[in-house]
Motif scaffolding. Structure first.
Motif, mmCIF file in Angstrom:
data_model
loop_
_atom_site.group_PDB
_atom_site.id
_atom_site.type_symbol
_atom_site.label_atom_id
_atom_site.label_comp_id
_atom_site.label_asym_id
_atom_site.label_seq_id
_atom_site.Cartn_x
_atom_site.Cartn_y
_atom_site.Cartn_z
ATOM 1 N N VAL A 194 -28.072 -55.959 62.459
ATOM 2 C CA VAL A 194 -28.556 -56.894 61.355
ATOM 3 C C VAL A 194 -27.581 -56.471 59.803
ATOM 4 C CG1 VAL A 194 -30.527 -57.590 59.624
ATOM 5 C CG2 VAL A 194 -30.865 -57.073 61.892
ATOM 6 N N ALA A 195 -27.256 -55.175 59.648
ATOM 7 C CA ALA A 195 -26.508 -54.913 58.438
ATOM 8 C C ALA A 195 -25.113 -55.646 58.551
ATOM 9 C CB ALA A 195 -26.372 -53.454 58.194
ATOM 10 N N LEU A 196 -24.773 -55.892 59.511
ATOM 11 C CA LEU A 196 -23.302 -56.335 59.689
ATOM 12 C C LEU A 196 -23.227 -57.983 59.929
ATOM 13 C CD1 LEU A 196 -21.880 -53.791 62.216
ATOM 14 C CD2 LEU A 196 -21.889 -53.718 59.723
ATOM 15 N N THR A 197 -24.316 -58.619 59.864
ATOM 16 C CA THR A 197 -24.455 -59.984 59.934
ATOM 17 C C THR A 197 -24.568 -60.696 58.782
ATOM 18 O OG1 THR A 197 -26.860 -59.976 59.944
ATOM 19 C CG2 THR A 197 -25.875 -59.914 62.098
ATOM 20 N N PHE A 198 -24.285 -59.976 57.619
ATOM 21 C CA PHE A 198 -24.150 -60.659 56.369
ATOM 22 C C PHE A 198 -25.518 -61.358 56.022
ATOM 23 C CE2 PHE A 198 -19.919 -60.178 57.210
ATOM 24 C CZ PHE A 198 -19.238 -59.604 56.091
ATOM 25 N N PRO A 199 -26.801 -60.790 55.880
ATOM 26 C CA PRO A 199 -28.017 -61.235 55.497
ATOM 27 C C PRO A 199 -28.025 -62.201 54.090
ATOM 28 C CG PRO A 199 -28.307 -59.035 56.432
ATOM 29 C CD PRO A 199 -26.800 -59.434 56.220
ATOM 30 N N PRO A 200 -28.481 -63.178 54.066
ATOM 31 C CA PRO A 200 -28.351 -63.953 52.842
ATOM 32 C C PRO A 200 -28.634 -63.069 51.483
ATOM 33 C CG PRO A 200 -29.321 -65.499 54.533
ATOM 34 C CD PRO A 200 -29.278 -63.955 55.129
ATOM 35 N N ALA A 204 -26.164 -62.481 48.511
ATOM 36 C CA ALA A 204 -26.409 -62.785 47.049
ATOM 37 C C ALA A 204 -26.303 -61.553 46.311
ATOM 38 C CB ALA A 204 -27.995 -63.228 47.418
ATOM 39 N N ALA A 205 -26.488 -60.411 46.661
ATOM 40 C CA ALA A 205 -26.337 -59.198 45.834
ATOM 41 C C ALA A 205 -24.700 -59.148 45.627
ATOM 42 C CB ALA A 205 -26.797 -57.897 46.707
ATOM 43 N N THR A 238 -13.035 -70.064 60.793
ATOM 44 C CA THR A 238 -14.325 -69.678 61.104
ATOM 45 C C THR A 238 -14.281 -68.639 62.216
ATOM 46 O OG1 THR A 238 -15.558 -71.408 62.274
ATOM 47 C CG2 THR A 238 -15.097 -71.535 59.773
ATOM 48 N N ALA A 239 -15.559 -67.948 62.347
ATOM 49 C CA ALA A 239 -15.781 -67.099 63.556
ATOM 50 C C ALA A 239 -17.121 -67.423 63.978
ATOM 51 C CB ALA A 239 -15.709 -65.611 63.177
ATOM 52 N N GLU A 240 -17.212 -67.398 65.365
ATOM 53 C CA GLU A 240 -18.405 -68.092 66.258
ATOM 54 C C GLU A 240 -19.607 -67.282 65.521
ATOM 55 O OE1 GLU A 240 -20.192 -69.139 70.378
ATOM 56 O OE2 GLU A 240 -18.503 -67.790 70.251
ATOM 57 N N ARG A 241 -19.375 -65.945 65.520
ATOM 58 C CA ARG A 241 -20.559 -64.821 65.359
ATOM 59 C C ARG A 241 -20.317 -64.332 63.802
ATOM 60 N NH1 ARG A 241 -20.891 -60.746 70.144
ATOM 61 N NH2 ARG A 241 -23.056 -60.814 69.407
ATOM 62 N N ASP A 242 -20.359 -65.307 62.773
ATOM 63 C CA ASP A 242 -20.070 -64.949 61.425
ATOM 64 C C ASP A 242 -21.475 -65.802 60.530
ATOM 65 O OD1 ASP A 242 -19.499 -64.244 58.779
ATOM 66 O OD2 ASP A 242 -17.447 -65.202 59.066
ATOM 67 N N ARG A 243 -22.146 -64.948 59.946
ATOM 68 C CA ARG A 243 -23.385 -65.706 59.164
ATOM 69 C C ARG A 243 -22.587 -66.543 58.340
ATOM 70 N NH1 ARG A 243 -25.841 -68.410 57.022
ATOM 71 N NH2 ARG A 243 -28.436 -68.256 56.352
ATOM 72 N N LEU A 244 -21.385 -66.183 57.516
ATOM 73 C CA LEU A 244 -20.800 -66.946 56.474
ATOM 74 C C LEU A 244 -20.035 -68.146 57.030
ATOM 75 C CD1 LEU A 244 -18.933 -63.972 54.442
ATOM 76 C CD2 LEU A 244 -21.231 -64.937 54.242
ATOM 77 N N ARG A 245 -20.091 -68.297 58.231
ATOM 78 C CA ARG A 245 -19.440 -69.790 58.588
ATOM 79 C C ARG A 245 -20.391 -71.030 58.330
ATOM 80 N NH1 ARG A 245 -21.433 -72.075 63.686
ATOM 81 N NH2 ARG A 245 -22.075 -70.755 65.066
#
Length: 295
Positions: A194-200, A204-205, A238-245
Motif C-alpha cells: 500500500v505504501a508504494l501505491t501512492f495513496p491519495p 495530498a501531503a 503512463t504506467a499500468e500499475r501506478d495510482r498516479l495514472r
C-alpha cells in the motif's frame, strides 16, 4: 561532452546539465526529473540515462537541477527498506537514487516552476549551440518533473513568447488531489504494498508540502485546474500499475476537450518510475516515443 551550468531564477541558483547530441537532428528537450518535489538529482537514471539516450539519437537535452521543496512532507512516506525484494515487479527506482538527501537550499512553489521557465528560456537562447532550431525546443519531465513542465508550459503560453514545440509528461502528477481510480486501475494495484501505491492521502501531503501554503488552485502549481487551450502537442507516458495514472489520463481528456493534440500511452505491467530502469522494455519504448514526439 556534457556541461554543468549554473543559472539563477526566483532568488535561487540552480543547475542545468547539457547533453549535446553528437549528430543533432535540429530539436532539443528541456527535461526535469521526478522525486515528489523533495528528492532526485541529475544522476538518477530518470534524468541521466534518459538524457544520454536522447542525445545519442540526435536530440540535445538540457536536464534541470531545480530547487527542491522541504523534506517536511517526507514524514510517513515509504523509505528505502520498503523497496527491498521488489525488483521482480519492475519499474521501481533504485532506493539509493530515490531517497538521496541533498544539502542544497530548499524552497517551495513557485521557485522550481519559475526555474523551469528560466531553463527553457536559456535553451532557446542557446539553441544554435545545442544544434537545434529555437522553435523546436520541447519541454518535459517525469512525475513531479512532469508537473513542473506542464506548469511552465502554461506560464510560457500566457507570457506570449516562444513556447515549447511539444510537451512530454511521464507518469506526472497534475492534480492537487488525485482523481478517483477506476476498477481497472484498482485491480492493477493489487499485490503492491500500500505504501508504494501512492495513496491519495500521501499524494495530498506531498502536494501540500510543495505548496507550503500557496493556493492549490493555482494552475501553474497544478495544471489540471487551469485553462489548457493553446498548449503544444502533448505526449503522456503512463504506467499500468501506478495510482498516479488517474491524473495523467484525466489531464489528457481535458487537453483533448481544449483542442490540444494529446496522446496517452500506457506501459503494460509497469510501475511508477519505470524510466529509472533503463534496461526495461517499458523504458525503451518510452524513449522511442519521446524521440518521435520531439524530433
Amino acid at each position: 561532452m556534457n556541461d554543468n551550468i549554473v543559472l539563477d531564477a526566483a532568488g535561487f541558483a540552480f543547475g542545468v546539465r547539457v547533453y549535446r547530441a553528437p549528430e543533432p537532428c535540429g530539436a532539443a528537450l528541456v527535461w526535469l526529473h521526478g522525486g515528489a518535489f523533495m528528492f532526485g538529482d541529475l544522476d538518477m537514471p530518470e534524468a541521466d540515462a534518459v538524457a544520454r539516450s536522447l542525445a545519442g539519437r540526435g536530440i540535445s537535452v538540457v536536464s534541470v537541477d531545480y530547487t527542491l521543496a522541504s523534506l517536511e512532507g517526507a514524514v510517513g512516506l515509504p523509505g528505502p527498506e520498503e523497496f527491498e525484494g521488489l525488483d521482480e515487479v519492475g519499474g521501481l527506482p533504485d532506493p539509493g537514487e530515490a531517497f538521496r538527501v541533498r544539502d542544497d537550499p530548499r524552497a517551495p512553489f513557485p521557485v522550481a516552476s519559475l526555474q523551469t521557465v528560466a531553463a527553457f528560456d536559456w535553451a532557446v537562447a542557446q539553441a544554435a549551440e545545442l544544434g537545434a532550431d529555437p522553435m523546436r525546443i520541447a519541454l518535459g519531465g517525469a512525475s513531479a518533473g512532469g508537473n513542473l513542465a506542464a506548469g511552465a508550459a502554461l506560464r510560457l503560453r500566457d507570457r506570449g513568447a516562444v513556447t515549447p514545440s511539444a510537451l512530454l509528461l511521464a507518469y506526472p502528477v497534475l492534480h492537487a488531489q488525485l482523481p478517483p481510480a477506476d476498477a481497472s486501475l484498482l485491480a492493477a494495484l493489487e499485490g503492491i504494498p500500500v505504501a508504494l501505491t501512492f495513496p491519495p492521502e500521501s499524494v495530498a501531503a506531498i502536494n501540500a508540502n510543495y505548496l507550503a501554503g500557496a493556493d492549490a488552485g493555482d494552475p501553474y502549481a497544478f495544471p489540471a485546474g487551469g485553462r489548457l487551450h493553446g498548449l503544444p502537442p502533448t505526449l503522456l507516458l503512463t504506467a499500468e500499475r501506478d495510482r498516479l495514472r488517474s491524473s495523467a489520463e484525466a489531464f489528457a481528456a481535458q487537453l483533448i476537450d481544449a483542442g490540444v493534440d494529446a496522446a496517452v500511452t500506457r506501459a503494460p505491467g509497469a510501475l511508477h518510475g519505470f524510466l529509472n530502469e533503463p534496461a526495461s522494455p517499458a523504458s525503451a519504448r518510452a524513449v522511442d516515443r519521446m524521440v518521435a514526439a520531439v524530433a
